[in-house]
Design a protein around this motif. Structure first.
Motif, PDB file in Angstrom:
ATOM      1  N   HIS A   9       0.873  -1.185   0.000  1.00 29.93           N
ATOM      2  CA  HIS A   9       0.000   0.000   0.000  1.00 29.93           C
ATOM      3  C   HIS A   9       0.906   1.229   0.000  1.00 29.93           C
ATOM      4  O   HIS A   9       2.019   1.185   0.554  1.00 29.93           O
ATOM      5  CB  HIS A   9      -0.891  -0.012   1.249  1.00 29.93           C
ATOM      6  N   PRO A  10       0.476   2.344  -0.596  1.00 34.54           N
ATOM      7  CA  PRO A  10       1.310   3.545  -0.571  1.00 34.54           C
ATOM      8  C   PRO A  10       1.719   3.976   0.841  1.00 34.54           C
ATOM      9  O   PRO A  10       2.854   4.417   1.061  1.00 34.54           O
ATOM     10  CB  PRO A  10       0.417   4.599  -1.238  1.00 34.54           C
ATOM     11  N   GLY A  11       0.807   3.832   1.799  1.00 25.11           N
ATOM     12  CA  GLY A  11       1.129   4.215   3.173  1.00 25.11           C
ATOM     13  C   GLY A  11       2.275   3.415   3.759  1.00 25.11           C
ATOM     14  O   GLY A  11       2.997   3.902   4.637  1.00 25.11           O
ATOM     15  N   ALA A  34       7.393  -5.590  -3.177  1.00 26.26           N
ATOM     16  CA  ALA A  34       6.165  -4.806  -3.231  1.00 26.26           C
ATOM     17  C   ALA A  34       5.125  -5.446  -4.138  1.00 26.26           C
ATOM     18  O   ALA A  34       5.431  -6.253  -5.012  1.00 26.26           O
ATOM     19  CB  ALA A  34       6.468  -3.392  -3.729  1.00 26.26           C
ATOM     20  N   ARG A  35       3.889  -5.049  -3.865  1.00 25.03           N
ATOM     21  CA  ARG A  35       2.762  -5.361  -4.742  1.00 25.03           C
ATOM     22  C   ARG A  35       2.235  -4.040  -5.294  1.00 25.03           C
ATOM     23  O   ARG A  35       2.146  -3.059  -4.565  1.00 25.03           O
ATOM     24  CB  ARG A  35       1.661  -6.090  -3.958  1.00 25.03           C
ATOM     25  N   GLU A  36       1.885  -4.025  -6.572  1.00 20.22           N
ATOM     26  CA  GLU A  36       1.339  -2.796  -7.148  1.00 20.22           C
ATOM     27  C   GLU A  36       0.015  -2.461  -6.470  1.00 20.22           C
ATOM     28  O   GLU A  36      -0.882  -3.292  -6.379  1.00 20.22           O
ATOM     29  CB  GLU A  36       1.122  -2.960  -8.654  1.00 20.22           C
ATOM     30  N   SER A  37      -0.083  -1.243  -5.975  1.00 21.52           N
ATOM     31  CA  SER A  37      -1.300  -0.777  -5.307  1.00 21.52           C
ATOM     32  C   SER A  37      -1.319   0.740  -5.365  1.00 21.52           C
ATOM     33  O   SER A  37      -0.490   1.389  -4.733  1.00 21.52           O
ATOM     34  CB  SER A  37      -1.333  -1.260  -3.850  1.00 21.52           C
ATOM     35  N   ASP A  38      -2.241   1.271  -6.140  1.00 18.30           N
ATOM     36  CA  ASP A  38      -2.357   2.720  -6.293  1.00 18.30           C
ATOM     37  C   ASP A  38      -0.994   3.294  -6.719  1.00 18.30           C
ATOM     38  O   ASP A  38      -0.453   2.887  -7.733  1.00 18.30           O
ATOM     39  CB  ASP A  38      -2.881   3.332  -4.997  1.00 18.30           C
ATOM     40  N   VAL A  39      -0.402   4.184  -5.914  1.00 20.76           N
ATOM     41  CA  VAL A  39       0.867   4.824  -6.311  1.00 20.76           C
ATOM     42  C   VAL A  39       2.046   4.273  -5.509  1.00 20.76           C
ATOM     43  O   VAL A  39       3.091   4.924  -5.413  1.00 20.76           O
ATOM     44  CB  VAL A  39       0.781   6.351  -6.142  1.00 20.76           C
ATOM     45  N   LEU A  54       6.392  -7.976  -6.945  1.00 18.26           N
ATOM     46  CA  LEU A  54       6.082  -9.406  -7.002  1.00 18.26           C
ATOM     47  C   LEU A  54       4.690  -9.717  -7.522  1.00 18.26           C
ATOM     48  O   LEU A  54       4.413 -10.858  -7.895  1.00 18.26           O
ATOM     49  CB  LEU A  54       6.233 -10.016  -5.601  1.00 18.26           C
ATOM     50  N   ALA A  55       3.786  -8.733  -7.511  1.00 16.51           N
ATOM     51  CA  ALA A  55       2.411  -8.994  -7.959  1.00 16.51           C
ATOM     52  C   ALA A  55       1.757  -7.676  -8.361  1.00 16.51           C
ATOM     53  O   ALA A  55       2.190  -6.599  -7.950  1.00 16.51           O
ATOM     54  CB  ALA A  55       1.590  -9.683  -6.859  1.00 16.51           C
ATOM     55  N   GLY A  56       0.688  -7.802  -9.167  1.00 16.67           N
ATOM     56  CA  GLY A  56      -0.008  -6.625  -9.656  1.00 16.67           C
ATOM     57  C   GLY A  56      -1.125  -6.186  -8.739  1.00 16.67           C
ATOM     58  O   GLY A  56      -1.247  -6.637  -7.589  1.00 16.67           O
ATOM     59  N   LEU A  64      -8.248 -10.084  -5.228  1.00 12.82           N
ATOM     60  CA  LEU A  64      -7.270  -9.836  -4.174  1.00 12.82           C
ATOM     61  C   LEU A  64      -6.740 -11.140  -3.610  1.00 12.82           C
ATOM     62  O   LEU A  64      -5.541 -11.274  -3.316  1.00 12.82           O
ATOM     63  CB  LEU A  64      -7.891  -8.996  -3.059  1.00 12.82           C
ATOM     64  N   ALA A  65      -7.605 -12.145  -3.463  1.00 11.68           N
ATOM     65  CA  ALA A  65      -7.175 -13.438  -2.937  1.00 11.68           C
ATOM     66  C   ALA A  65      -6.144 -14.078  -3.872  1.00 11.68           C
ATOM     67  O   ALA A  65      -5.130 -14.631  -3.416  1.00 11.68           O
ATOM     68  CB  ALA A  65      -8.379 -14.365  -2.768  1.00 11.68           C
ATOM     69  N   ALA A  66      -6.383 -13.999  -5.172  1.00  9.22           N
ATOM     70  CA  ALA A  66      -5.448 -14.578  -6.139  1.00  9.22           C
ATOM     71  C   ALA A  66      -4.136 -13.805  -6.146  1.00  9.22           C
ATOM     72  O   ALA A  66      -3.046 -14.396  -6.184  1.00  9.22           O
ATOM     73  CB  ALA A  66      -6.081 -14.575  -7.526  1.00  9.22           C
ATOM     74  N   VAL A  67      -4.227 -12.481  -6.115  1.00 10.07           N
ATOM     75  CA  VAL A  67      -3.020 -11.652  -6.106  1.00 10.07           C
ATOM     76  C   VAL A  67      -2.210 -11.901  -4.842  1.00 10.07           C
ATOM     77  O   VAL A  67      -0.976 -12.010  -4.878  1.00 10.07           O
ATOM     78  CB  VAL A  67      -3.395 -10.160  -6.232  1.00 10.07           C
TER      79      VAL A  67
END
Length: 357
Positions: A9-11, A34-39, A54-56, A64-67
């Protein structure tokens, strides 16, 4: 020592960026996944933090469960090669699971009581769970409480000095009173069944009538007539704007808390109350929490009323908050080093095993 930090998460980028730098300065090896999430990835790049994605992104609870499963599997493979002493995260589902499989220590930071899915999946496997003093849940012997908030890991005055040049980038004159309005996307697992302002246009009009310039920060799409209010700035400059705003009206707890610890009065409008939003309201008067049925109307009117209150009020309250609370980034470093040392001690052979007294 070897440390793995996971970012979902960006935070999380804001929270860990100072500890990552300090750990590396102290000679430790830090690997960031990291996982892609927002920015989130944009922030990692803006702060020049080496990382591997590592994931989109996910667009639903099902995806979300699959990611998450993909992210955990890839994290396990990378971490097995690193053999980390500690895996640290916010929420920490993947971190706790992977650490338990590798014999590493997991250090989880969290402050969101109603995120029950995350806590049920992550807490049982975590070694240490650090929460603010105001966190309402009792976790047991693995819980470490501290006098602070996540936001003080990156917005403590020892860590952050607001840049007024950020105003020029969004076309705001330094003498112009303005409001930042944060509209949530309501797509997180703990947001199911909840919603925010049903008429953002009316919110903008009311704030403008009070003499405020309005900057909208919205997750998701806006109607065509509101698009001109959505500002564009690099993700690492958002806190500069919060620090200089007259008031922040937010459906998101993090944005409201960020404004509050910066000394900008924040109005939090959301049906979900948290320990830290309540404490920032009742103890410091820097955040005003509205969670009931009339929350939208009452919250908007409170935001308008702040325009007439003196700036010195918020400055005094922020000074007291900073005096009461700790530099959370320094605490993160201490917790990671302490946990790594405990792992080394547990792995050291005893005298009986070595044959030496």
């Amino acid at each position: 020592m070897r440390v793995v930090v996971t970012i979902q998460h960006p935070g999380h980028v804001h929270f860990f960026r100072h500890p990552i730098a300090e750990l590396e300065d102290r000679g430790h090896e830090v690997s960031v996944f990291a996982r892609e999430s927002d920015v989130a990835i944009d922030l990692l790049e803006a702060y020049d933090i080496d990382h591997e994605v590592l994931a989109g992104e996910s667009d639903s609870l099902l995806s979300l469960a699959a990611v998450q499963a993909t992210y955990e599997l890839r994290l396990l493979r990378r971490a097995r090669r690193i053999d980390p002493d500690v895996i640290a995260a916010i929420g920490g589902v993947a971190a706790a699971h992977v650490a338990s499989m590798l014999g590493a220590k997991s250090l989880v930071f969290y402050d969101t009581e109603h995120a029950s899915l995350i806590t049920k999946l992550g807490y049982p496997f975590a070694d240490v769970i650090c929460t603010p003093d105001c966190y309402r849940d009792e976790i047991g012997s693995k819980q470490v409480r501290y006098p602070g908030y996540h936001e003080l890991a990156y917005l403590h005055p020892d860590r952050f000095d607001p840049d007024p040049d950020a105003l020029e980038a969004v076309g705001i004159d330094p003498d112009t009173p303005f409001a930042v309005v944060r509209l949530s996307g309501w797509g997180a697992s703990h947001d199911v069944g909840h919603d925010g302002f049903d008429d953002p246009r009316a919110v903008v009009d009311r704030l403008e009538d009070a003499g405020l310039r309005v900057l909208l920060a919205a997750e998701g799409s806006l109607s065509a007539d509101l698009e001109p209010y959505q500002f564009e700035t690099s993700p690492d400059r958002m806190h500069d704007l919060l620090a200089h705003a007259t008031v922040v009206l937010s459906e998101g707890a993090t944005t409201a808390a960020e404004a509050a610890v910066l000394g900008t009065p924040a109005v939090y409008v959301n049906p979900l109350s948290l320990g830290y939003t309540t404490e920032l309201d009742e103890e410091y008067g820097l955040l005003f929490e509205y969670t009931g049925e009339e929350r939208r109307v009452r919250g908007l009117e409170r935001a308008v009323s702040i325009v007439d209150e003196p700036a010195e009020t918020w400055e005094r309250r922020r000074e007291r908050l900073v005096a009461d609370r700790v530099d959370v980034a320094a605490l993160v470093v201490r917790q990671i080093e302490t946990l790594a040392q405990s792992r080394e001690k547990s792995r050291s052979p005893t005298a009986a095993e070595t044959g030496h007294p």
